[in-house]
Design a protein around this motif. Structure first.
Motif, PDB file in Angstrom:
ATOM      1  N   PRO A   1       1.164  -4.540   2.607  1.00 45.31           N
ATOM      2  CA  PRO A   1       1.296  -4.776   4.044  1.00 45.31           C
ATOM      3  C   PRO A   1       0.120  -4.290   4.887  1.00 45.31           C
ATOM      4  N   VAL A   2      -0.102  -5.034   5.963  1.00 47.17           N
ATOM      5  CA  VAL A   2      -1.114  -4.645   6.950  1.00 47.17           C
ATOM      6  C   VAL A   2      -0.406  -4.299   8.262  1.00 47.17           C
TER       7      VAL A   2
ATOM      8  N   LYS B   1      -0.295  -5.086  11.829  1.00 45.98           N
ATOM      9  CA  LYS B   1      -0.817  -6.196  12.645  1.00 45.98           C
ATOM     10  C   LYS B   1      -1.370  -5.715  13.991  1.00 45.98           C
TER      11      LYS B   1
ATOM     12  N   ASP C   1       5.513   6.265   8.031  1.00 46.70           N
ATOM     13  CA  ASP C   1       6.268   7.530   7.893  1.00 46.70           C
ATOM     14  C   ASP C   1       6.288   8.035   6.451  1.00 46.70           C
TER      15      ASP C   1
ATOM     16  N   GLY D   1       6.950  -3.476   5.533  1.00 47.31           N
ATOM     17  CA  GLY D   1       5.728  -3.199   6.267  1.00 47.31           C
ATOM     18  C   GLY D   1       4.994  -1.986   5.733  1.00 47.31           C
ATOM     19  N   THR D   2       4.189  -1.393   6.610  1.00 49.08           N
ATOM     20  CA  THR D   2       3.260  -0.337   6.186  1.00 49.08           C
ATOM     21  C   THR D   2       3.927   1.025   5.996  1.00 49.08           C
ATOM     22  N   ALA D   3       5.146   1.191   6.523  1.00 46.66           N
ATOM     23  CA  ALA D   3       5.920   2.441   6.366  1.00 46.66           C
ATOM     24  C   ALA D   3       5.033   3.669   6.565  1.00 46.66           C
TER      25      ALA D   3
ATOM     26  N   ASP E   1       9.123   3.037  -2.353  1.00 48.31           N
ATOM     27  CA  ASP E   1       9.722   2.247  -3.437  1.00 48.31           C
ATOM     28  C   ASP E   1       8.793   1.064  -3.775  1.00 48.31           C
TER      29      ASP E   1
ATOM     30  N   HIS F   1      -0.601 -12.379   7.753  1.00 50.84           N
ATOM     31  CA  HIS F   1      -1.293 -12.992   6.613  1.00 50.84           C
ATOM     32  C   HIS F   1      -1.067 -14.502   6.607  1.00 50.84           C
TER      33      HIS F   1
HETATM   34  N1  LIG Z   1       3.341  -8.376   4.879  1.00 47.34           N
HETATM   35  C1  LIG Z   1       2.939  -7.551   5.836  1.00 47.34           C
HETATM   36  O1  LIG Z   1       1.756  -7.302   5.990  1.00 47.34           O
HETATM   37  C2  LIG Z   1       3.952  -6.930   6.735  1.00 47.34           C
HETATM   38  C3  LIG Z   1       3.513  -6.048   7.673  1.00 47.34           C
HETATM   39  N2  LIG Z   1       4.402  -5.468   8.516  1.00 47.34           N
HETATM   40  C4  LIG Z   1       3.821  -4.534   9.486  1.00 47.34           C
HETATM   41  O2  LIG Z   1       4.235  -3.218   9.158  1.00 47.34           O
HETATM   42  C5  LIG Z   1       4.239  -2.432  10.341  1.00 47.34           C
HETATM   43  C6  LIG Z   1       5.487  -1.568  10.385  1.00 47.34           C
HETATM   44  O3  LIG Z   1       6.628  -2.432  10.449  1.00 47.34           O
HETATM   45  P1  LIG Z   1       8.127  -1.954  10.481  1.00 47.34           P
HETATM   46  O4  LIG Z   1       8.881  -2.961  11.214  1.00 47.34           O
HETATM   47  O5  LIG Z   1       8.190  -0.518  10.908  1.00 47.34           O
HETATM   48  O6  LIG Z   1       8.646  -2.083   8.993  1.00 47.34           O
HETATM   49  P2  LIG Z   1       8.450  -1.194   7.680  1.00 47.34           P
HETATM   50  O7  LIG Z   1       8.907  -2.054   6.558  1.00 47.34           O
HETATM   51  O8  LIG Z   1       7.083  -0.642   7.591  1.00 47.34           O
HETATM   52  O9  LIG Z   1       9.442   0.036   7.856  1.00 47.34           O
HETATM   53  C7  LIG Z   1      10.843  -0.120   8.090  1.00 47.34           C
HETATM   54  C8  LIG Z   1      11.601   1.014   7.389  1.00 47.34           C
HETATM   55  O10 LIG Z   1      11.637   0.771   5.990  1.00 47.34           O
HETATM   56  C9  LIG Z   1      11.054   1.867   5.268  1.00 47.34           C
HETATM   57  N3  LIG Z   1      10.291   1.289   4.160  1.00 47.34           N
HETATM   58  C10 LIG Z   1       9.401   0.277   4.234  1.00 47.34           C
HETATM   59  N4  LIG Z   1       8.874   0.035   3.036  1.00 47.34           N
HETATM   60  C11 LIG Z   1       9.440   0.904   2.178  1.00 47.34           C
HETATM   61  C12 LIG Z   1       9.301   1.163   0.768  1.00 47.34           C
HETATM   62  N5  LIG Z   1       8.458   0.437  -0.002  1.00 47.34           N
HETATM   63  N6  LIG Z   1      10.010   2.159   0.216  1.00 47.34           N
HETATM   64  C13 LIG Z   1      10.863   2.878   0.965  1.00 47.34           C
HETATM   65  N7  LIG Z   1      11.052   2.687   2.311  1.00 47.34           N
HETATM   66  C14 LIG Z   1      10.346   1.711   2.896  1.00 47.34           C
HETATM   67  C15 LIG Z   1      10.163   2.592   6.268  1.00 47.34           C
HETATM   68  O11 LIG Z   1       9.976   3.933   5.906  1.00 47.34           O
HETATM   69  C16 LIG Z   1      10.939   2.385   7.563  1.00 47.34           C
HETATM   70  O12 LIG Z   1      11.958   3.351   7.654  1.00 47.34           O
HETATM   71  C17 LIG Z   1       4.087  -3.412  11.509  1.00 47.34           C
HETATM   72  O13 LIG Z   1       2.762  -3.361  11.990  1.00 47.34           O
HETATM   73  C18 LIG Z   1       4.319  -4.769  10.890  1.00 47.34           C
HETATM   74  O14 LIG Z   1       3.582  -5.783  11.488  1.00 47.34           O
HETATM   75  C19 LIG Z   1       5.743  -5.705   8.461  1.00 47.34           C
HETATM   76  C20 LIG Z   1       6.224  -6.572   7.527  1.00 47.34           C
HETATM   77  C21 LIG Z   1       5.376  -7.246   6.590  1.00 47.34           C
END
Ligand SMILES: NC(=O)C1=CN([C@@H]2O[C@H](COP(=O)(O)OP(=O)(O)OC[C@H]3O[C@@H](n4cnc5c(N)ncnc54)[C@H](O)[C@@H]3O)[C@@H](O)[C@H]2O)C=CC1
Ligand SMILES: NCC(=O)COP(=O)(O)O
Length: 331
Positions: free
Chosen positions: A116-117, A119, A304, A300-302, A312, A132
């Motif tokens: 993930p990036v 955005k 946190d 996404g980029t998580a 995961d 993407h």
């Molecule tokens: N394909 C891509 O490049 C994508 C990029 N994004 C980008 O990511 C950024 C953050 O987006 P959010 O809406 O906050 O979604 P996020 O998926 O980054 O986070 C949502 C929740 O899920 C948890 N989480 C995410 N991936 C995890 C993993 N692999 N293992 C365990 N926990 C996980 C995070 O800690 C958070 O609590 C935004 O800038 C968004 O544009 C979001 C979706 C897809």
């Protein structure tokens, strides 16, 4: 026979993408994964995980070594801290994508898988970027692509596949964006790729309405009557199996979902909220209609979690398996 190379772009350097790449060396694949990113960054982040993975610069003349991660070095512009975004590295993220795109177009890579990036940080750096999906369409001069997410859910396990007619745009702009051309192209692309790349001989596609209750006979919006239904009628006459327009709130109840192989929702959150509720962590994102295979994680980029080694990797594994299956290999 040498294994085909798969490019894995490591994504936002402050996010979890770089450390998730550790799983690529901890797994056996019928393909050879090559991570695109900064060698020192990937080395440091992989070390945060409990996987015993070594990292080296990719050299096509050297055979793959189990437990060794091959990294095609693209240098960061400034050092990156986990969880700390920096606009100065936005161009780096784009360069990693460009290396993968160029390699896929030339045939050097058989497919690309994206981590993930972030955005908003790319946009904050002055680089227009919605995702993407749109970037890859632009870079390959592909007039129309379709974003589809998919994952397994329930017992016994079933696939849920949800594509969206519109991708990353403000909700207020969605109704005007849903044109007959967009829907017709999207459904044709879905039909073709579900058949050719997912092995569904005659894919059945459930199509959602846009408005509550699919417009309630025109009393709650007319897009179903004026735009969606005529497109479905036209394509059904050509033999496509299309069901809808269906009210989006009941489309995802089990007996309805079982009538189709995939869903076309009208906008991002209409389709993806349910998909992620059912499959988050093991789902994938695939861009249909591109001249090469691109799959991605469902998250996404998580920020946190970055640098903690606890993210995961299930979705990255699923995205690799999806690309491998689309290439015709058994994963
Ligand atoms: N394909 C891509 O490049 C994508 C990029 N994004 C980008 O990511 C950024 C953050 O987006 P959010 O809406 O906050 O979604 P996020 O998926 O980054 O986070 C949502 C929740 O899920 C948890 N989480 C995410 N991936 C995890 C993993 N692999 N293992 C365990 N926990 C996980 C995070 O800690 C958070 O609590 C935004 O800038 C968004 O544009 C979001 C979706 C897809
Ligand atoms: N919610 C999926 C998502 O935003 C991924 O977008 P993209 O970067 O793959 O276009």
């Amino acid at each position: 026979m040498t294994a085909p190379l798969i490019a894995i772009t490591s994504g936002e350097p402050a996010g979890i993408g770089p450390e998730l790449c550790a799983v690529l060396a901890a797994h056996e694949w019928p393909v050879r994964p090559v991570v695109i990113g900064d060698l020192a960054l990937i080395t440091a982040r992989v070390a945060c995980t409990d996987r015993h993975v070594a990292v080296r610069a990719f050299d096509a003349s050297q055979p793959p070594v189990p437990g060794m991660l091959d990294v095609l070095h693209v240098p960061l512009d400034v050092a990156s801290e986990p969880g700390v975004l920096d606009t100065r590295n936005a161009a780096y993220v784009i360069r990693t994508l460009d290396v993968a795109v160029e390699g896929c177009r030339s045939g050097h890579f058989a497919a690309m898988v994206t981590a993930p990036v972030q955005k908003n940080v790319i946009n904050d750096a002055g680089i227009p970027f919605t995702g993407h999906t749109e970037y890859l369409a632009d870079q390959t001069q592909t007039p129309r692509v379709v974003m589809m997410l998919a994952g397994e859910y329930g017992e016994p396990r079933r696939w849920m596949r949800v594509a969206v007619a519109t991708t990353h745009l403000p909700l207020a702009e969605v109704p005007a964006a849903i044109t007959p051309d967009l829907l017709e192209d999207s459904l044709r692309i879905m039909h073709k790729d579900l058949r050719d790349k997912f092995g569904l001989v005659s894919p059945r596609i459930l199509v959602s309405g846009l408005n509550p209750h699919a417009g309630e006979g025109g009393h709650m919006g007319r897009e179903e009557i004026d735009v969606i239904q005529p497109v479905l009628d036209k394509l059904r006459a050509e033999g496509l199996q299309l069901i809808g327009p269906l009210p989006a709130d009941t489309l995802f109840v089990p007996h309805q979902l079982e009538r189709g192989d995939a869903v076309l929702a009208m906008y991002h959150d209409q389709g993806l909220a349910t998909l992620k509720f059912a499959t988050f962590g093991g789902g994938i994102n695939v861009t249909l209609g591109l001249p090469f295979i691109r799959t991605s994680v469902d998250h996404g980029t998580a920020l946190d979690l970055a640098g903690k080694g606890c993210a995961d990797p299930g979705s990255l594994i699923a995205a690799m398996n999806c690309a491998i299956n689309m290439l015709g290999y058994r994963s």
